[in-house]
Write an enzyme that holds these catalytic residues in place. Structure first.
Site, PDB file in Angstrom:
ATOM      1  N   ASP A 217      -1.833  -1.890  -2.754  1.00  0.00           N
ATOM      2  CA  ASP A 217      -0.446  -2.735  -2.535  1.00  0.00           C
ATOM      3  C   ASP A 217      -0.598  -4.357  -2.284  1.00  0.00           C
ATOM      4  O   ASP A 217      -1.943  -4.639  -2.403  1.00  0.00           O
ATOM      5  CB  ASP A 217       0.416  -2.095  -1.482  1.00  0.00           C
ATOM      6  N   HIS A 260       6.427  -5.325   1.086  1.00  0.00           N
ATOM      7  CA  HIS A 260       6.320  -3.997   0.653  1.00  0.00           C
ATOM      8  C   HIS A 260       5.145  -3.342   0.972  1.00  0.00           C
ATOM      9  O   HIS A 260       5.231  -1.917   1.549  1.00  0.00           O
ATOM     10  CB  HIS A 260       6.229  -4.069  -1.131  1.00  0.00           C
ATOM     11  N   SER A 558       8.760   4.279  -3.505  1.00  0.00           N
ATOM     12  CA  SER A 558       7.746   3.556  -2.647  1.00  0.00           C
ATOM     13  C   SER A 558       7.481   4.142  -1.253  1.00  0.00           C
ATOM     14  O   SER A 558       6.614   4.001  -0.662  1.00  0.00           O
ATOM     15  CB  SER A 558       7.932   2.020  -2.643  1.00  0.00           C
TER      16      SER A 558
END
Length: 702
Positions: A217, A260, A558
């Protein structure tokens, strides 16, 4: 400019990959054979597309992105994306099993040659030598590296005003912002633990201790430190890895500004606080291969990846670099957990005319050109909108590609054009015109690498048929973006993005359910895939509290993928010898509850991930082991309270008819045999589980 910063411009700055193309103003003549010129009229009455690539002469590069870069370099451009010292990193698609690819590429001056799979290598090639390299024996074609990670936080849910056919579309409302809470474990993420039911496992000391998890990520040091201040993450990960386009990053992995990847890590840590976390940031297939090798060297057993990727194969889990890399990781002993994608169809609003406008990230359909002008007509599967030759989106929607199912010889050749609304009219701002007719190795995929739009600027896609090939009658086309398109969007097939389409039992794709209700999220991608398989594999909690996430809630598939990764760590701690396929089977069959249609379906997969009951103390048999004497059970213990237990006595492992009480009087038939007992526990909403005692010594006579 360093290699890292050059590729970062293409991968991360925006979803609009920059190229200096505005000076090319003539209509394109893209054909490489008679009768296949580019469009001289535009779609839906728009002007013909401004040329965004040079004419493709015989022997020209098949990949339109490389063709453009090569033409710009010949024209004297010096600031070109990914070009360093007049050379560029490229992927080389070649015949499988060829052993002299390295020597062949070296003959035209290529350097840093690395073989990734049987059919794919990477090399740094002088821009001037690109055409020569593509003509080498055994080489199919050269292409810009396929990107395996989209820009973070692309603005999903924010729709621009449509100045054309649609009225203005409001932004999707943000989740309610939570006030910061006490600095203690459980305030953020407590809703995950309740939904997934980890309390009993944690109480039984199953926290993922000793299990190593790799996360692919993007990561922000500021967000990580903030989550650590609330005890929702360790002070630092156990290890980090970063690579862009084959080059190790010069900066720390904590360079991104988005939350994220940190939210992914936080979710894993909530579910499996004892697991060790390894972080990796990558951009291309080559980088991801390097990250897998790094994880393997550290003993990582679970890979958690909540990212999209550009199309690189047929989407049936059978071939393509993504399939090969996932299989490679599983062979190295790693379970691969991937988000299914947020490409599902959502309602956004009802117009003043009473028409419902749908939006999502995926379209699927067949070739239709009723007016025979060469432009495909998109059709609304719900019948709400008249067919149009343009599909509306916005520039920040990271384009995963146009793909069609013609993987044989003499392929149909389609091109993808992109328009933007500027100064009251549509203007062409990019295209992808790979030459599928140049050889069977050129995939039936188009991915624009030269967009000149930016931000939330509205764009529209249009598909041009460049060459009939073997005909359009059986062609099914797919268009996918990591973001939003609207009106002509589909649900079925939307779970077919790379890494989520795996056939490997050690690969898991994850859909998203609301953490409060267990109901599937509208955006959660769905199957079936191109080969008819059901996807996602499972679904898991999403939209839960997270101190590192924007608005303190982490949403999307996610969020579901790291929940499954954390659950897998708890299970692997309990069963440390399990292989990825065994662990994957358990997640699909036991560590979930069926949702939606009975059995496995294309919405929830095999069910929502929820921890099963576990036996924390096995039953024991006490008493004198002699015929005529009575044996009794020392009761077992379970991970949850309120469990109902049934017993079955066993003679040499086989049921003793009628022997189901807590005690058992030994019989003549038991002489010389070994007795044990099986306890079967049940609780509402949990799957029934059993545990058996050890066998006694041989029963003696009276």
């Amino acid at each position: 400019m360093s290699k890292t910063s050059a590729v970062a411009r293409r991968v991360l700055a925006t979803a609009a990959f920059v190229a200096l193309v505005a000076s090319l103003t003539t209509s394109p003549a893209l054909g490489d054979e008679p009768g296949t010129e580019g469009p001289t009229t535009g779609p839906d009455g728009a002007p013909p597309p401004v040329s965004v690539e040079p004419e493709a002469e015989d022997g020209a590069l098949a990949d339109s992105g490389l063709r453009q870069i090569h033409a710009d370099w010949l024209a004297g451009e010096t600031d070109l994306p990914d070009v360093v010292d007049d050379a560029i990193r490229v992927e080389v698609v070649h015949d499988p099993g060829v052993t002299d690819i390295g020597a062949a590429l070296a003959s035209v001056g290529a350097t840093d040659i690395v073989t990734l799979t049987d059919e794919l290598s990477v090399a740094t090639v002088a821009v001037a030598s690109l055409p020569d390299a593509e003509l080498l024996p055994g080489i199919g074609y050269l292409r810009l590296p396929v990107l395996v990670a989209p820009p973070v936080d692309p603005g999903v849910g924010v729709l621009p005003d449509d100045p054309g056919r649609l009225p203005g579309v409001p932004a999707e409302p943000s989740p309610q912002r939570l006030a910061p809470g006490p600095a203690e474990i459980g305030y953020y993420g407590d809703d995950i633990l309740k939904r997934v039911r980890t309390a009993g496992w944690h109480k039984a000391k199953y926290t993922g201790k000793g299990v190593k998890i790799g996360i692919v990520d993007y990561f922000s040091g500021v967000h990580w430190d903030y989550a650590y201040s609330y005890k929702d993450l360790p002070k630092r990960p156990t290890g980090v890895f970063c690579s862009f386009n084959g080059t190790t990053c010069t900066d720390s992995v904590f360079w991104n500004q988005g939350s994220h990847g940190v939210s992914v890590a936080e979710a894993i840590h909530d579910v499996a606080p004892g697991a060790k976390l390894y972080l990796a940031t990558v951009s291309t297939t080559e980088d991801l291969r390097r990250a897998i090798d790094y994880f393997a060297s550290k003993g990582v057993k679970i890979v958690s990846r909540s990212l999209a990727a550009q199309f690189d194969g047929p989407g049936d889990g059978s071939s393509g670099p993504s399939v090969d890399l996932l299989n490679y990781a599983v062979k190295k002993g790693m379970l691969w957990v991937n988000s299914a994608g947020n490409h599902g169809v959502r309602n956004t609003y009802v117009s003043s005319a009473g028409r419902t406008v749908y939006y999502g990230g995926y379209w699927r359909g067949t070739w239709t050109d009723q007016d025979e002008d060469g432009w495909m007509e998109f059709s609304d599967p719900r019948g709400n909108v008249l067919p149009s030759e343009m599909m509306t989106s916005y520039c920040n929607a990271w384009i995963q590609g146009l793909r069609w199912n013609d993987w044989g010889t003499n392929r149909t050749d389609y091109d993808l054009y992109v328009y933007a609304w500027r100064s009251g009219s549509w203007q062409a701002v990019g295209s992808s015109a790979n030459r599928q007719q140049s050889g069977p190795e050129v995939s039936p995929i188009e991915i624009p690498a030269n967009l000149t739009c930016s931000g939330n600027e509205e764009i529209r896609f249009a598909i041009w048929k460049h060459h009939d090939g073997n005909g359009t009658a059986n062609d099914t086309l797919e268009l996918m973006v990591n973001g939003l398109m609207w009106d002509y969007v589909s649900n079925a097939g939307s779970a077919g993005q790379p890494y989520a389409d795996s056939k490997n039992a050690g690969g898991i794709s994850v859909g998203a359910v609301n953490v409060s209700t267990g109901v599937i999220a509208e955006y959660s991608s769905r199957g079936p895939l191109n080969d008819g398989r059901k996807k996602p594999d499972v679904s898991a909690a999403s939209e839960f509290t997270s101190v590192s996430a924007s608005d303190f809630r982490f949403t999307g598939t996610s969020a579901g993928a790291p929940v499954v990764s954390g659950v897998a760590a708890l299970i692997l701690q309990k069963n440390p010898k399990w292989k990825p396929a065994t662990l994957g089977k358990y997640l699909r069959s036991t560590a979930n509850r069926d949702r939606g249609a009975k059995g496995t379906d294309n919405v929830y997969g095999s069910g929502e991930i929820r921890m099963p009951l576990i036996n924390t103390k096995k039953p024991k048999v006490s008493g004198t082991k002699r015929v005529g004497k009575k044996l009794k059970i020392i009761a077992p213990k379970w991970s949850e309270s309120g469990v109902k237990v049934k017993y079955q006595w066993l003679r040499n492992g086989k049921k003793i008819k009628g022997a189901t009480s807590k005690t058992y009087k030994l019989r003549t038939a038991d002489r010389g045999k070994r007795i044990s007992v099986k306890a079967t526990a049940s609780k509402s909403t949990y799957k029934t589980v059993s545990a058996a005692s050890a066998k006694t010594s041989k029963i003696k006579k009276k």
